[in-house]
Design a protein around this motif. Structure first.
Motif, PDB file in Angstrom:
ATOM      1  N   ALA A   1       7.858   8.457  -3.680  1.00 54.05           N
ATOM      2  CA  ALA A   1       6.482   8.544  -4.200  1.00 54.05           C
ATOM      3  C   ALA A   1       5.594   7.646  -3.352  1.00 54.05           C
ATOM      4  CB  ALA A   1       6.457   8.125  -5.671  1.00 54.05           C
ATOM      5  N   GLY A   2       5.653   7.832  -2.023  1.00 59.16           N
ATOM      6  CA  GLY A   2       4.853   7.015  -1.102  1.00 59.16           C
ATOM      7  C   GLY A   2       3.373   7.214  -1.389  1.00 59.16           C
ATOM      8  N   ARG A   3       2.628   6.106  -1.365  1.00 57.89           N
ATOM      9  CA  ARG A   3       1.212   6.181  -1.722  1.00 57.89           C
ATOM     10  C   ARG A   3       0.320   5.893  -0.530  1.00 57.89           C
ATOM     11  NH1 ARG A   3      -0.269   2.283  -4.827  1.00 57.89           N
ATOM     12  NH2 ARG A   3       1.618   1.032  -5.099  1.00 57.89           N
ATOM     13  N   GLY A   4      -0.766   6.654  -0.424  1.00 62.83           N
ATOM     14  CA  GLY A   4      -1.774   6.398   0.602  1.00 62.83           C
ATOM     15  C   GLY A   4      -3.026   5.863  -0.058  1.00 62.83           C
ATOM     16  N   ARG A   5      -4.089   5.697   0.710  1.00 63.89           N
ATOM     17  CA  ARG A   5      -5.347   5.206   0.125  1.00 63.89           C
ATOM     18  C   ARG A   5      -5.997   6.280  -0.717  1.00 63.89           C
ATOM     19  NH1 ARG A   5      -9.363   4.313   3.680  1.00 63.89           N
ATOM     20  NH2 ARG A   5     -10.485   2.778   2.468  1.00 63.89           N
ATOM     21  N   ARG A   6      -6.871   5.842  -1.594  1.00 66.53           N
ATOM     22  CA  ARG A   6      -7.717   6.720  -2.398  1.00 66.53           C
ATOM     23  C   ARG A   6      -6.909   7.756  -3.178  1.00 66.53           C
ATOM     24  NH1 ARG A   6     -12.815   5.761  -0.302  1.00 66.53           N
ATOM     25  NH2 ARG A   6     -13.754   7.780  -0.673  1.00 66.53           N
TER      26      ARG A   6
ATOM     27  N   ARG B   1      -4.181   9.191  -2.561  1.00 65.84           N
ATOM     28  CA  ARG B   1      -3.426  10.231  -1.849  1.00 65.84           C
ATOM     29  C   ARG B   1      -1.959   9.848  -1.784  1.00 65.84           C
ATOM     30  NH1 ARG B   1      -8.358  10.708   1.936  1.00 65.84           N
ATOM     31  NH2 ARG B   1      -7.620   8.774   2.826  1.00 65.84           N
ATOM     32  N   SER B   2      -1.104  10.817  -1.483  1.00 62.89           N
ATOM     33  CA  SER B   2       0.310  10.466  -1.300  1.00 62.89           C
ATOM     34  C   SER B   2       0.559  10.241   0.193  1.00 62.89           C
ATOM     35  CB  SER B   2       1.208  11.575  -1.851  1.00 62.89           C
ATOM     36  OG  SER B   2       0.943  12.747  -1.147  1.00 62.89           O
ATOM     37  N   TRP B   3       1.660   9.562   0.499  1.00 62.44           N
ATOM     38  CA  TRP B   3       2.008   9.309   1.907  1.00 62.44           C
ATOM     39  C   TRP B   3       3.311  10.038   2.189  1.00 62.44           C
ATOM     40  CZ3 TRP B   3      -0.469   7.736   6.058  1.00 62.44           C
ATOM     41  CH2 TRP B   3       0.243   7.351   7.188  1.00 62.44           C
ATOM     42  N   HIS B   4       3.238  10.971   3.131  1.00 68.33           N
ATOM     43  CA  HIS B   4       4.403  11.792   3.490  1.00 68.33           C
ATOM     44  C   HIS B   4       5.510  10.859   4.002  1.00 68.33           C
ATOM     45  CE1 HIS B   4       6.517  15.246   4.943  1.00 68.33           C
ATOM     46  NE2 HIS B   4       6.450  14.839   6.200  1.00 68.33           N
ATOM     47  N   SER B   5       6.637  10.798   3.282  1.00 68.83           N
ATOM     48  CA  SER B   5       7.654   9.768   3.579  1.00 68.83           C
ATOM     49  C   SER B   5       9.060  10.355   3.714  1.00 68.83           C
ATOM     50  CB  SER B   5       7.675   8.723   2.463  1.00 68.83           C
ATOM     51  OG  SER B   5       6.406   8.200   2.221  1.00 68.83           O
TER      52      SER B   5
END
Ligand code: BTN
Length: 326
Positions: free
Chosen positions: A121-126, A128-132
């Motif tokens: 469940a990688g997280r990006g800013r705002r 968004r998810s982070w493709h991990s």
């Protein structure tokens, strides 16, 4: 009892490609020769290769390219980074930032690191998810209790991004730049992102987690369709893959230097001096949706300066900007 696999890997790292005897490793670690043999077999299944010659012993001849938690731990024990009080290396975790936040809440000594081979469940800013995906990239979080004003959170993200760019340029000759506020760009595409999250009490930072995701060995076909035109990796630019564990180890040491400089205040003149060279947006026409103009560097607070067509300056404290055609 120490982790036997990590200790065995440490012996091979110290041997630097020379043969070492299985019985010497066994004696040193208080293990049977069969136990050492079994550990080597399980390491082989995970991508290590050991040459074995009767009367000479074993030699490490290949390492896995993906992040390997025990190899990373062995590298860190052989060449420590005392600035961090601890490091947790995991095969899989929801998000290294969330895990760091959980460890902070449990009172773990800071500063510390959390690194994982994959995030579910990688997280990006705002939001968004982070493709991990596993096996390709690097997911890392550093946690601190810095007791600094919350107004400095912007500059620590920018300084970290700048130091990483310099590291990647110096190490691999790659022209990596920072796209304000948190993207690392390579040949016009995103190669890494930083997610800085803090708990703030009355304007003072109680604790801070700085998460870094770097696309290391992702191939073009590894990116989902929505990222394929806008994301890249170090391996795509270099034309060959890297050892994620060894890269992680070098990055951790570089980060410790960068944070040390940041918290001692030494970074400030360097930052002002070096920023223009690493500023991806410099001189570009940009839009925030409400403000349009030319990106004109950053203020000392880390806010982006946008020069409107009438010459007035708008300061952007957070958010994102898009590039417009010149
Ligand atoms: C962004 O560009 O939106 C920031 C991406 C940050 C991703 C990293 S990967 C390690 C750490 N753990 C997370 O869940 N996110 C950050």
């Amino acid at each position: 009892m120490k982790n036997a696999r990590i200790e065995i890997l440490r012996h091979f790292l110290r041997a630097s490609g020379q043969f070492i005897s299985g019985s010497a490793i066994a004696a040193d670690l208080g293990l049977s020769r069969v136990a050492v043999h079994n550990h080597l077999e399980s390491l082989r299944e995970e991508g290590f290769a050991f040459d074995a010659i009767r009367n000479k012993g074993y030699r490490l001849s290949a390492e896995p390219e993906p992040f390997h938690a025990d190899l990373f731990s062995a590298l860190l024990l052989e060449e420590p980074c005392p600035w961090f009080r601890g490091a947790v290396a995991l095969d899989s975790v929801g998000s290294t930032n969330s895990e760091a936040e959980r460890l902070l809440a449990n009172g773990t000594d800071t500063p510390f690191l959390v690194i994982a081979k994959t995030q579910t469940a990688g997280r990006g800013r705002r939001g968004r998810s982070w493709h991990s995906p596993p096996d390709r990239n690097l997911y890392l979080s550093a946690a601190f209790c810095p007791s600094m004003p919350a107004s400095r959170l912007q500059t620590i993200t920018l300084w970290t991004g700048l130091c990483l760019c310099r590291f990647l340029r110096d190490s691999y000759g790659l022209p990596v730049m920072v796209k304000w506020p948190n993207d690392l760009m390579l040949h016009g595409k995103k190669v890494a992102g930083i997610l800085t999250e803090a708990r703030v009490d009355a304007e003072t930072t109680r604790d801070l987690v700085l998460g870094l995701g770097i696309n290391v060995n992702a191939r073009p076909e590894d990116f989902p369709a929505e990222l394929s035109g806008i994301a890249t990796s170090l391996a795509i630019a270099l034309g060959h893959p890297l050892s994620v564990s060894r890269l992680a180890h070098r990055i951790v040491r570089r980060l410790a230097e960068a944070f040390g400089e940041y918290f001692s205040g030494e970074f400030s003149p360097e930052f002002a001096h070096q920023w223009p060279e690493f500023d991806f947006l410099r001189g570009e026409r940009v839009s925030t949706g409400t403000v349009e103009g030319r990106a004109a560097g950053i203020a000392s607070t880390g806010s982006l300066r946008i020069e409107r067509d009438d010459g007035s300056i708008a300061l952007l404290h957070s958010g994102e900007v898009g590039l417009l055609k010149k």
